[in-house]
Design an enzyme around this catalytic site. Structure first.
Site, PDB file in Angstrom:
ATOM      1  N   THR A 172      39.245  30.527  43.694  1.00 49.57           N
ATOM      2  CA  THR A 172      37.920  30.711  44.243  1.00 49.57           C
ATOM      3  C   THR A 172      36.657  30.203  43.649  1.00 49.57           C
ATOM      4  O   THR A 172      36.906  29.985  42.281  1.00 49.57           O
ATOM      5  CB  THR A 172      37.746  32.288  44.092  1.00 49.57           C
ATOM      6  OG1 THR A 172      36.382  32.534  44.483  1.00 49.57           O
ATOM      7  CG2 THR A 172      37.980  32.861  42.953  1.00 49.57           C
ATOM      8  N   ASP A 173      35.716  29.889  44.144  1.00 52.07           N
ATOM      9  CA  ASP A 173      34.344  28.968  43.525  1.00 52.07           C
ATOM     10  C   ASP A 173      33.741  30.199  42.736  1.00 52.07           C
ATOM     11  O   ASP A 173      32.726  29.663  42.072  1.00 52.07           O
ATOM     12  CB  ASP A 173      33.519  28.532  44.682  1.00 52.07           C
ATOM     13  CG  ASP A 173      33.145  29.514  45.706  1.00 52.07           C
ATOM     14  OD1 ASP A 173      33.485  30.765  45.456  1.00 52.07           O
ATOM     15  OD2 ASP A 173      32.059  29.431  46.491  1.00 52.07           O
ATOM     16  N   GLU A 174      34.120  31.622  42.853  1.00 55.47           N
ATOM     17  CA  GLU A 174      33.617  32.475  42.135  1.00 55.47           C
ATOM     18  C   GLU A 174      33.780  32.187  40.527  1.00 55.47           C
ATOM     19  O   GLU A 174      33.097  32.701  39.699  1.00 55.47           O
ATOM     20  CB  GLU A 174      34.145  33.787  42.386  1.00 55.47           C
ATOM     21  CG  GLU A 174      33.523  34.338  43.629  1.00 55.47           C
ATOM     22  CD  GLU A 174      33.022  35.795  43.888  1.00 55.47           C
ATOM     23  OE1 GLU A 174      33.235  36.659  42.990  1.00 55.47           O
ATOM     24  OE2 GLU A 174      33.073  35.928  45.094  1.00 55.47           O
ATOM     25  N   TYR A 203      36.595  40.689  39.014  1.00 54.49           N
ATOM     26  CA  TYR A 203      37.697  40.046  40.140  1.00 54.49           C
ATOM     27  C   TYR A 203      37.591  38.520  39.666  1.00 54.49           C
ATOM     28  O   TYR A 203      38.648  37.902  39.568  1.00 54.49           O
ATOM     29  CB  TYR A 203      37.135  40.077  41.535  1.00 54.49           C
ATOM     30  CG  TYR A 203      37.541  38.922  42.548  1.00 54.49           C
ATOM     31  CD1 TYR A 203      38.795  38.939  43.012  1.00 54.49           C
ATOM     32  CD2 TYR A 203      36.731  37.967  42.842  1.00 54.49           C
ATOM     33  CE1 TYR A 203      39.038  37.803  43.646  1.00 54.49           C
ATOM     34  CE2 TYR A 203      37.106  36.700  43.698  1.00 54.49           C
ATOM     35  CZ  TYR A 203      38.591  36.793  43.880  1.00 54.49           C
ATOM     36  OH  TYR A 203      38.988  35.878  44.940  1.00 54.49           O
ATOM     37  N   LYS A 239      40.637  36.115  38.243  1.00 50.94           N
ATOM     38  CA  LYS A 239      40.996  34.795  38.649  1.00 50.94           C
ATOM     39  C   LYS A 239      40.968  33.705  37.855  1.00 50.94           C
ATOM     40  O   LYS A 239      41.891  32.817  37.885  1.00 50.94           O
ATOM     41  CB  LYS A 239      40.236  34.631  40.145  1.00 50.94           C
ATOM     42  CG  LYS A 239      40.414  35.461  41.216  1.00 50.94           C
ATOM     43  CD  LYS A 239      41.756  35.561  41.891  1.00 50.94           C
ATOM     44  CE  LYS A 239      42.162  34.191  42.658  1.00 50.94           C
ATOM     45  NZ  LYS A 239      43.308  34.315  43.521  1.00 50.94           N
ATOM     46  N   GLY A 255      25.917  42.432  38.551  1.00 52.17           N
ATOM     47  CA  GLY A 255      26.297  41.116  38.085  1.00 52.17           C
ATOM     48  C   GLY A 255      26.281  40.232  39.156  1.00 52.17           C
ATOM     49  O   GLY A 255      27.269  39.325  39.175  1.00 52.17           O
TER      50      GLY A 255
HETATM   51  P1  NAD Z   1      43.082  39.955  51.278  1.00 51.52           P
HETATM   52  O1  NAD Z   1      42.728  40.955  50.405  1.00 51.52           O
HETATM   53  O2  NAD Z   1      42.559  39.751  52.678  1.00 51.52           O
HETATM   54  O3  NAD Z   1      44.654  39.551  50.998  1.00 51.52           O
HETATM   55  C1  NAD Z   1      45.343  39.856  49.961  1.00 51.52           C
HETATM   56  C2  NAD Z   1      46.916  39.998  50.217  1.00 51.52           C
HETATM   57  O4  NAD Z   1      47.494  40.280  48.896  1.00 51.52           O
HETATM   58  C3  NAD Z   1      46.876  41.316  50.999  1.00 51.52           C
HETATM   59  O5  NAD Z   1      47.921  41.262  51.931  1.00 51.52           O
HETATM   60  C4  NAD Z   1      47.713  42.334  50.020  1.00 51.52           C
HETATM   61  O6  NAD Z   1      48.373  43.265  50.617  1.00 51.52           O
HETATM   62  C5  NAD Z   1      48.303  41.645  48.839  1.00 51.52           C
HETATM   63  N1  NAD Z   1      48.611  41.754  47.807  1.00 51.52           N
HETATM   64  C6  NAD Z   1      47.656  42.556  46.847  1.00 51.52           C
HETATM   65  N2  NAD Z   1      47.945  42.921  45.842  1.00 51.52           N
HETATM   66  C7  NAD Z   1      49.389  42.518  45.850  1.00 51.52           C
HETATM   67  C8  NAD Z   1      50.360  42.649  44.942  1.00 51.52           C
HETATM   68  N3  NAD Z   1      50.184  43.306  43.785  1.00 51.52           N
HETATM   69  N4  NAD Z   1      51.817  42.278  45.267  1.00 51.52           N
HETATM   70  C9  NAD Z   1      51.988  41.706  46.601  1.00 51.52           C
HETATM   71  N5  NAD Z   1      51.013  41.627  47.600  1.00 51.52           N
HETATM   72  C10 NAD Z   1      49.813  42.017  46.805  1.00 51.52           C
HETATM   73  O7  NAD Z   1      42.693  38.465  50.561  1.00 51.52           O
HETATM   74  P2  NAD Z   1      42.230  37.118  51.069  1.00 51.52           P
HETATM   75  O8  NAD Z   1      40.957  37.166  51.525  1.00 51.52           O
HETATM   76  O9  NAD Z   1      43.269  36.724  51.994  1.00 51.52           O
HETATM   77  O10 NAD Z   1      42.242  36.073  49.808  1.00 51.52           O
HETATM   78  C11 NAD Z   1      43.684  35.561  49.597  1.00 51.52           C
HETATM   79  C12 NAD Z   1      43.377  34.677  48.114  1.00 51.52           C
HETATM   80  O11 NAD Z   1      42.508  33.816  48.391  1.00 51.52           O
HETATM   81  C13 NAD Z   1      43.161  35.464  46.811  1.00 51.52           C
HETATM   82  O12 NAD Z   1      43.779  35.011  46.034  1.00 51.52           O
HETATM   83  C14 NAD Z   1      41.642  35.298  46.889  1.00 51.52           C
HETATM   84  O13 NAD Z   1      41.078  35.081  45.549  1.00 51.52           O
HETATM   85  C15 NAD Z   1      41.595  33.868  47.436  1.00 51.52           C
HETATM   86  N6  NAD Z   1      40.195  33.534  48.082  1.00 51.52           N
HETATM   87  C16 NAD Z   1      39.737  34.317  49.109  1.00 51.52           C
HETATM   88  C17 NAD Z   1      38.481  33.831  49.264  1.00 51.52           C
HETATM   89  C18 NAD Z   1      37.741  34.447  50.647  1.00 51.52           C
HETATM   90  O14 NAD Z   1      36.512  34.183  51.027  1.00 51.52           O
HETATM   91  N7  NAD Z   1      38.270  35.620  51.226  1.00 51.52           N
HETATM   92  C19 NAD Z   1      37.938  32.590  49.076  1.00 51.52           C
HETATM   93  C20 NAD Z   1      38.516  31.908  47.932  1.00 51.52           C
HETATM   94  C21 NAD Z   1      39.625  32.094  47.387  1.00 51.52           C
HETATM   95  O1  DAU Z   2      33.463  32.870  47.026  1.00 58.83           O
HETATM   96  C1  DAU Z   2      34.705  32.988  47.369  1.00 58.83           C
HETATM   97  C2  DAU Z   2      35.034  34.636  47.302  1.00 58.83           C
HETATM   98  O2  DAU Z   2      34.110  35.143  48.535  1.00 58.83           O
HETATM   99  C3  DAU Z   2      36.324  35.005  47.360  1.00 58.83           C
HETATM  100  O3  DAU Z   2      36.855  34.604  46.001  1.00 58.83           O
HETATM  101  C4  DAU Z   2      36.288  36.504  47.097  1.00 58.83           C
HETATM  102  O4  DAU Z   2      37.728  37.089  47.678  1.00 58.83           O
HETATM  103  C5  DAU Z   2      35.730  36.880  48.430  1.00 58.83           C
HETATM  104  O5  DAU Z   2      35.778  38.420  48.727  1.00 58.83           O
HETATM  105  C6  DAU Z   2      34.218  36.438  48.515  1.00 58.83           C
HETATM  106  O6  DAU Z   2      33.585  37.191  47.715  1.00 58.83           O
HETATM  107  P1  DAU Z   2      32.019  37.470  47.923  1.00 58.83           P
HETATM  108  O7  DAU Z   2      31.504  38.387  46.767  1.00 58.83           O
HETATM  109  O8  DAU Z   2      31.225  36.357  47.838  1.00 58.83           O
HETATM  110  O9  DAU Z   2      32.090  38.178  49.183  1.00 58.83           O
HETATM  111  P2  DAU Z   2      31.505  39.359  49.812  1.00 58.83           P
HETATM  112  O10 DAU Z   2      31.834  39.207  51.446  1.00 58.83           O
HETATM  113  O11 DAU Z   2      31.918  40.587  49.363  1.00 58.83           O
HETATM  114  O12 DAU Z   2      29.845  39.174  49.824  1.00 58.83           O
HETATM  115  C7  DAU Z   2      29.360  37.988  50.312  1.00 58.83           C
HETATM  116  C8  DAU Z   2      27.845  38.202  50.020  1.00 58.83           C
HETATM  117  O13 DAU Z   2      27.398  39.409  50.862  1.00 58.83           O
HETATM  118  C9  DAU Z   2      27.580  38.554  48.515  1.00 58.83           C
HETATM  119  O14 DAU Z   2      26.257  37.702  47.934  1.00 58.83           O
HETATM  120  C10 DAU Z   2      27.343  39.948  48.549  1.00 58.83           C
HETATM  121  C11 DAU Z   2      26.594  40.205  49.738  1.00 58.83           C
HETATM  122  N1  DAU Z   2      27.089  41.628  50.663  1.00 58.83           N
HETATM  123  C12 DAU Z   2      28.339  41.971  50.648  1.00 58.83           C
HETATM  124  C13 DAU Z   2      28.810  43.099  51.273  1.00 58.83           C
HETATM  125  C14 DAU Z   2      30.219  43.554  51.305  1.00 58.83           C
HETATM  126  C15 DAU Z   2      25.989  42.346  51.024  1.00 58.83           C
HETATM  127  O15 DAU Z   2      24.881  41.848  50.974  1.00 58.83           O
HETATM  128  N2  DAU Z   2      26.686  43.417  51.637  1.00 58.83           N
HETATM  129  C16 DAU Z   2      27.845  43.951  51.804  1.00 58.83           C
HETATM  130  O16 DAU Z   2      28.032  44.960  52.452  1.00 58.83           O
END
Ligand code: NAD
Ligand code: DAU
Length: 336
Positions: free
Chosen positions: A125-127, A150, A154, A275
């Site tokens: 992730t870019d985080e 988180y 990562k 944070g």
């Molecule tokens: P998600 O939460 O939708 O899915 C995560 C999946 O992992 C779920 O199906 C869950 O059951 C499974 N899981 C969790 N713990 C587990 C364990 N101990 N063993 C086996 N399976 C397990 O997440 P997502 O948004 O699909 O993200 C997938 C990946 O991409 C993550 O590694 C996340 O860090 C990365 N990522 C997400 C985003 C985003 O915006 N969502 C952006 C960049 C990177």
């Molecule tokens: O940048 C990549 C990341 O994006 C992934 O690695 C993570 O898995 C994914 O969850 C996501 O993280 P963020 O924290 O950026 O996403 P989130 O959707 O939780 O929040 C996006 C932005 O919106 C952030 O600035 C927080 C804000 N937010 C989020 C929620 C859930 C709100 O203002 N209100 C909310 O209720």
């Protein structure tokens, strides 16, 4: 090619499984997932029954179960999505994020060290770059400054994966993507939470001043980038994957309210996330130059698709919120 996909029942993992089965010739896919609150088999309904797809319920922290999965399937490619992916949950219970994101990755790397896939894709992730002052953009050598449990877990996993390349010659690639959105995203993340609340007429909680900037990437564009990196990326490398669509949260929420036909008066300021990173900004120049990948989906088009999907799948939202799919699986297949 045999793809072992961890986290295959989650948001991005299930999109990757669907895309792979639909677009890659002679692909065989094994989805491994613990089916936590975030994973459910409904996301994989389109794959169920296909002869080149199977699912196994495995917790990646369980070394014996992971090893057995590798031994049975003998993957060519591991695509590792499984994670505790929500920042807010990692603030409430950091140990879950540490155990799955860091230790679970270590368990997979150990299995890969034994079974030697041709690629180990660590999906990150870019985080990990933390908050970036404008006008800078992070390239792959930008320092890691994680702000949440988180992102720290990562970042640690990224380093561990790269260490397995340096030490054991495991052909690891790390991808670092920006914020994904699209169908099947659990309604805890910004876009699906706001859409679901708007449909229910509930307040839309905006953290702090809502001026935090995220870069938005349609989920299928992310999955295409992963395939590009599998096919044309280099082992031992990191590739950023951005959507080239940086927007403040307030603007994202206003646009989705317009797409949903709901009023801006639903937006409600709430206490900020501890944070909270102010701004993410990525350069994807490296993956574009080396693989030819580029994001294809314009944000407003992707948002329209996403809003329409949630409008047509209100029952899915209710079921994932209630955990109904998990109990369905346990009743029918046992808790294994
Ligand atoms: P998600 O939460 O939708 O899915 C995560 C999946 O992992 C779920 O199906 C869950 O059951 C499974 N899981 C969790 N713990 C587990 C364990 N101990 N063993 C086996 N399976 C397990 O997440 P997502 O948004 O699909 O993200 C997938 C990946 O991409 C993550 O590694 C996340 O860090 C990365 N990522 C997400 C985003 C985003 O915006 N969502 C952006 C960049 C990177
Ligand atoms: O940048 C990549 C990341 O994006 C992934 O690695 C993570 O898995 C994914 O969850 C996501 O993280 P963020 O924290 O950026 O996403 P989130 O959707 O939780 O929040 C996006 C932005 O919106 C952030 O600035 C927080 C804000 N937010 C989020 C929620 C859930 C709100 O203002 N209100 C909310 O209720």
């Amino acid at each position: 090619m045999r793809y072992l996909v961890t986290g295959g029942a989650g948001f991005i993992g299930s999109a990757f499984v669907r895309l792979t089965l639909d677009t890659v010739d002679a692909a065989e896919v094994l989805a491994l997932d613990a089916l936590t609150y975030a994973g459910n088999l409904e996301n994989l309904a389109a794959a169920a029954g296909r002869p080149n797809y199977r699912f196994e319920r495995v917790d990646i922290r369980d070394g014996a179960a992971v090893r057995a999965g590798f031994e049975r399937f003998r993957p060519d490619v591991v695509v590792h999505f499984a994670a505790e992916s929500h920042v807010d949950r990692s603030i409430l219970s950091p140990e879950e994020a540490m155990a799955t994101n860091f230790m679970g990755t270590g368990v997979l790397l150990e299995a890969a060290r034994e079974f030697r896939p041709r690629r180990f894709m660590h999906i990150s992730t870019d985080e990990v770059y933390g908050s970036i002052e404008p006008p800078a953009e992070a390239d792959e050598s930008y320092p890691l400054i994680a702000s949440s449990p988180y992102s720290a877990s990562k970042a640690g996993a990224d380093l561990l994966a790269l260490a397995y390349y340096a030490t054991f010659g495991l052909p690891v690639i790390v991808t670092r993507a920006s914020n994904n959105y699209g169908p099947y995203q659990f309604p805890e993340k910004l876009i699906p939470l706001m859409i679901s609340n708007a449909f229910d007429g509930k307040p839309l909680p905006i953290y702090g001043d809502g001026r935090q900037v995220r870069d938005w990437l349609f989920v299928d564009d992310h999955c295409r980038a992963i395939h590009a990196a599998i096919d044309r990326g280099r082992a031992g490398q990191i590739y950023n994957v951005g959507g080239n669509c940086a927007l403040p949260n307030l603007e994202v929420v206003k646009r989705l309210l317009r797409a949903a036909g709901k009023p801006e008066s639903l937006m409600t300021a709430v206490a900020d996330r501890p944070g909270h990173d102010r701004r993410y900004a990525l350069s994807s120049a490296k993956i574009e130059a080396e693989t030819g990948w580029k994001p294809q989906v314009d944000f407003d088009d992707g948002l329209a698709v996403t809003v329409a999907w949630y409008r047509n799948n209100r029952a899915w939202i209710d079921r994932v919120r209630s955990g109904e799919y998990r109990s369905y699986y346990e009743k029918n297949y046992g808790n294994r």
